[in-house]
Design a protein around this motif. Structure first.
Motif, PDB file in Angstrom:
ATOM      1  N   LEU A  40      -0.036  -6.232  -3.769  1.00  0.00           N
ATOM      2  CA  LEU A  40      -1.444  -6.238  -4.148  1.00  0.00           C
ATOM      3  C   LEU A  40      -2.307  -6.559  -2.939  1.00  0.00           C
ATOM      4  N   ARG A  41      -3.291  -5.724  -2.696  1.00  0.00           N
ATOM      5  CA  ARG A  41      -4.235  -5.902  -1.592  1.00  0.00           C
ATOM      6  C   ARG A  41      -5.543  -6.509  -2.121  1.00  0.00           C
ATOM      7  N   ALA A  42      -6.412  -6.900  -1.203  1.00  0.00           N
ATOM      8  CA  ALA A  42      -7.729  -7.396  -1.610  1.00  0.00           C
ATOM      9  C   ALA A  42      -8.466  -6.293  -2.360  1.00  0.00           C
ATOM     10  N   PRO A  43      -8.928  -6.544  -3.580  1.00  0.00           N
ATOM     11  CA  PRO A  43      -9.593  -5.480  -4.343  1.00  0.00           C
ATOM     12  C   PRO A  43     -10.970  -5.106  -3.820  1.00  0.00           C
ATOM     13  N   VAL A  44     -11.591  -5.999  -3.046  1.00  0.00           N
ATOM     14  CA  VAL A  44     -12.874  -5.710  -2.387  1.00  0.00           C
ATOM     15  C   VAL A  44     -12.705  -6.145  -0.927  1.00  0.00           C
ATOM     16  N   PRO A  45     -12.238  -5.267  -0.050  1.00  0.00           N
ATOM     17  CA  PRO A  45     -11.807  -5.716   1.277  1.00  0.00           C
ATOM     18  C   PRO A  45     -12.910  -5.970   2.291  1.00  0.00           C
ATOM     19  N   ASN A  48     -10.013   7.405  -0.614  1.00  0.00           N
ATOM     20  CA  ASN A  48      -9.552   7.492   0.768  1.00  0.00           C
ATOM     21  C   ASN A  48      -8.905   6.170   1.164  1.00  0.00           C
ATOM     22  N   PRO A  49      -7.588   6.118   1.324  1.00  0.00           N
ATOM     23  CA  PRO A  49      -6.925   4.871   1.707  1.00  0.00           C
ATOM     24  C   PRO A  49      -7.386   4.332   3.058  1.00  0.00           C
ATOM     25  N   GLN A  50      -7.995   5.189   3.888  1.00  0.00           N
ATOM     26  CA  GLN A  50      -8.517   4.737   5.173  1.00  0.00           C
ATOM     27  C   GLN A  50      -9.903   4.110   5.044  1.00  0.00           C
ATOM     28  N   ASP A  51     -10.512   4.228   3.885  1.00  0.00           N
ATOM     29  CA  ASP A  51     -11.843   3.652   3.647  1.00  0.00           C
ATOM     30  C   ASP A  51     -11.888   3.126   2.220  1.00  0.00           C
ATOM     31  N   VAL A  52     -11.185   2.029   1.979  1.00  0.00           N
ATOM     32  CA  VAL A  52     -11.103   1.483   0.633  1.00  0.00           C
ATOM     33  C   VAL A  52     -12.476   1.029   0.140  1.00  0.00           C
ATOM     34  N   GLN A  53     -13.234   0.342   1.007  1.00  0.00           N
ATOM     35  CA  GLN A  53     -14.539  -0.167   0.564  1.00  0.00           C
ATOM     36  C   GLN A  53     -15.471   0.981   0.188  1.00  0.00           C
ATOM     37  N   GLY A  54     -15.528   2.011   1.029  1.00  0.00           N
ATOM     38  CA  GLY A  54     -16.373   3.163   0.720  1.00  0.00           C
ATOM     39  C   GLY A  54     -15.936   3.864  -0.546  1.00  0.00           C
ATOM     40  N   ARG A  67      -3.603   2.228  -1.914  1.00  0.00           N
ATOM     41  CA  ARG A  67      -3.743   3.155  -3.023  1.00  0.00           C
ATOM     42  C   ARG A  67      -4.487   2.474  -4.164  1.00  0.00           C
ATOM     43  N   LEU A  68      -5.133   3.270  -5.007  1.00  0.00           N
ATOM     44  CA  LEU A  68      -5.827   2.744  -6.175  1.00  0.00           C
ATOM     45  C   LEU A  68      -4.905   2.801  -7.378  1.00  0.00           C
ATOM     46  N   ALA A  69      -4.861   1.707  -8.140  1.00  0.00           N
ATOM     47  CA  ALA A  69      -4.037   1.667  -9.340  1.00  0.00           C
ATOM     48  C   ALA A  69      -4.835   1.102 -10.498  1.00  0.00           C
ATOM     49  N   VAL A  70      -4.541   1.596 -11.684  1.00  0.00           N
ATOM     50  CA  VAL A  70      -4.998   0.983 -12.926  1.00  0.00           C
ATOM     51  C   VAL A  70      -3.846   0.139 -13.454  1.00  0.00           C
ATOM     52  N   VAL A  71      -4.122  -1.101 -13.779  1.00  0.00           N
ATOM     53  CA  VAL A  71      -3.101  -2.006 -14.295  1.00  0.00           C
ATOM     54  C   VAL A  71      -3.257  -2.122 -15.800  1.00  0.00           C
ATOM     55  N   GLU A  72      -2.151  -1.850 -16.501  1.00  0.00           N
ATOM     56  CA  GLU A  72      -2.107  -2.043 -17.950  1.00  0.00           C
ATOM     57  C   GLU A  72      -0.829  -2.784 -18.282  1.00  0.00           C
ATOM     58  N   GLY A  73      -0.974  -3.902 -18.976  1.00  0.00           N
ATOM     59  CA  GLY A  73       0.197  -4.714 -19.273  1.00  0.00           C
ATOM     60  C   GLY A  73       0.857  -5.176 -17.992  1.00  0.00           C
ATOM     61  N   GLU A  74       2.139  -4.910 -17.854  1.00  0.00           N
ATOM     62  CA  GLU A  74       2.893  -5.325 -16.671  1.00  0.00           C
ATOM     63  C   GLU A  74       3.104  -4.184 -15.684  1.00  0.00           C
ATOM     64  N   VAL A 106      -5.906  -2.536  -5.776  1.00  0.00           N
ATOM     65  CA  VAL A 106      -5.553  -1.825  -4.550  1.00  0.00           C
ATOM     66  C   VAL A 106      -4.135  -2.263  -4.197  1.00  0.00           C
ATOM     67  N   ILE A 107      -3.237  -1.288  -4.059  1.00  0.00           N
ATOM     68  CA  ILE A 107      -1.819  -1.614  -3.908  1.00  0.00           C
ATOM     69  C   ILE A 107      -1.213  -0.902  -2.707  1.00  0.00           C
ATOM     70  N   ASN A 108      -0.104  -1.450  -2.240  1.00  0.00           N
ATOM     71  CA  ASN A 108       0.745  -0.823  -1.218  1.00  0.00           C
ATOM     72  C   ASN A 108      -0.071  -0.358  -0.023  1.00  0.00           C
ATOM     73  N   ASP A 109      -0.061   0.944   0.275  1.00  0.00           N
ATOM     74  CA  ASP A 109      -0.794   1.483   1.431  1.00  0.00           C
ATOM     75  C   ASP A 109      -2.214   1.852   1.040  1.00  0.00           C
TER      76      ASP A 109
END
Length: 280
Positions: A68-73, A29-35, A10-17, A5-8
């Protein structure tokens, strides 16, 4: 797959760098990351190929350039394992005059979900006259509803793994209270899905405070492994998708203070660093 979970939010897939923003490719939904996370986990077999294709069509951004945000907020609960490494058990018993500190006796305890912060946030120490310690841990997120799950089936209920710092204020108060202050559960840097981690019980874990290596151990040294922890937690109460279980710390627990930088690295998971501050 590494899911961040990144920036505002948003969901991201990380590959390499690189981090690839895939928020527009699936319901997110960036307003409901957990859901949104719970929906992603419970339908992951459907969304996984969509995310894999998305990485090839969206532009990547260097991970170092995103927040980087908390991945499970906001899990409904955090179960935590006390004294779950043999070397830490010996360390605790020596420190407290051979008190019977064993996970077999203590089982698990609950931490407040509101103590979670992300891997780019700061730990805030609540009292200047109390000792606060770091504890490096491997944690995982539950992907399916679970109740009375036997250890042999537990791997089917784990969606993915990440690093966790269980910050602890020393004292005679109840363990859950001393570990549940705001900012006392930094997690990250992202979720690594269980299929990518493989065996979670053979991962090297290291923690530094500033440039000093404080903790170094392998997860094979756990007394209750990840699957046993899920079994025990699910005996007590129903686990829901998005709940977090953190699996205890090895020897080397030590004090932290304002100005310290704590870096946690776990093999096949990744690493993050958080700073320590106190109440102004």
């Amino acid at each position: 797959m590494k899911l961040a979970v990144i920036n505002d939010n948003r969901l991201a897939v990380v590959e390499g760098e690189s981090a690839f923003d895939v928020s527009e490719e699936i319901p997110w939904n960036p307003q409901d990351v957990q859901g949104s996370l719970v929906q992603l986990m419970t339908s992951f077999e459907t969304y996984k190929p969509v995310l894999e294709k998305a990485v090839n069509k969206v532009a990547g951004v260097p991970v170092e350039q995103v927040k980087l945000r908390a991945p499970v907020p906001k899990p409904s609960k955090i179960w935590a394992a006390p004294v779950n490494y043999l070397d830490h058990q010996s360390e605790m018993n020596a420190k407290f005059n051979n008190a019977p500190f064993t996970i077999e006796k203590l089982k698990l305890f609950l931490k407040a979900p509101s103590s979670i912060i992300g891997p780019s946030d700061k730990i805030i120490l609540p009292f200047k006259d109390r000792r606060h310690d770091h504890e490096a841990e491997l944690a995982f997120v539950v992907g399916r509803e679970a109740k009375n799950v036997p250890m042999e089936e537990a791997h089917r209920y784990i969606f993915g793994y990440f690093g966790c710092l269980d910050i602890t204020m020393r004292g005679e108060e109840e363990r859950s209270w001393r570990k549940s202050f705001d900012t006392f559960t930094p997690i990250g840097p992202w979720i690594v899905t269980a299929d990518e981690v493989g065996d979670p019980h053979n991962l090297q874990m290291d923690l530094w405070v500033n440039d000093e290596l404080r903790q170094s151990a392998n997860t094979r040294q756990m007394i209750f492994n990840c699957y046993k922890c899920l079994e025990v937690a699910s005996q007590a109460m129903t686990l829901y998708p998005g709940d977090v279980i953190t699996t205890g710390t090895p020897a080397g627990v030590g004090p932290i203070k304002k100005g310290d930088r704590i870096r946690l690295r776990i093999e096949r998971i990744g690493e993050f660093m958080v700073e320590v501050d106190d109440q102004q």
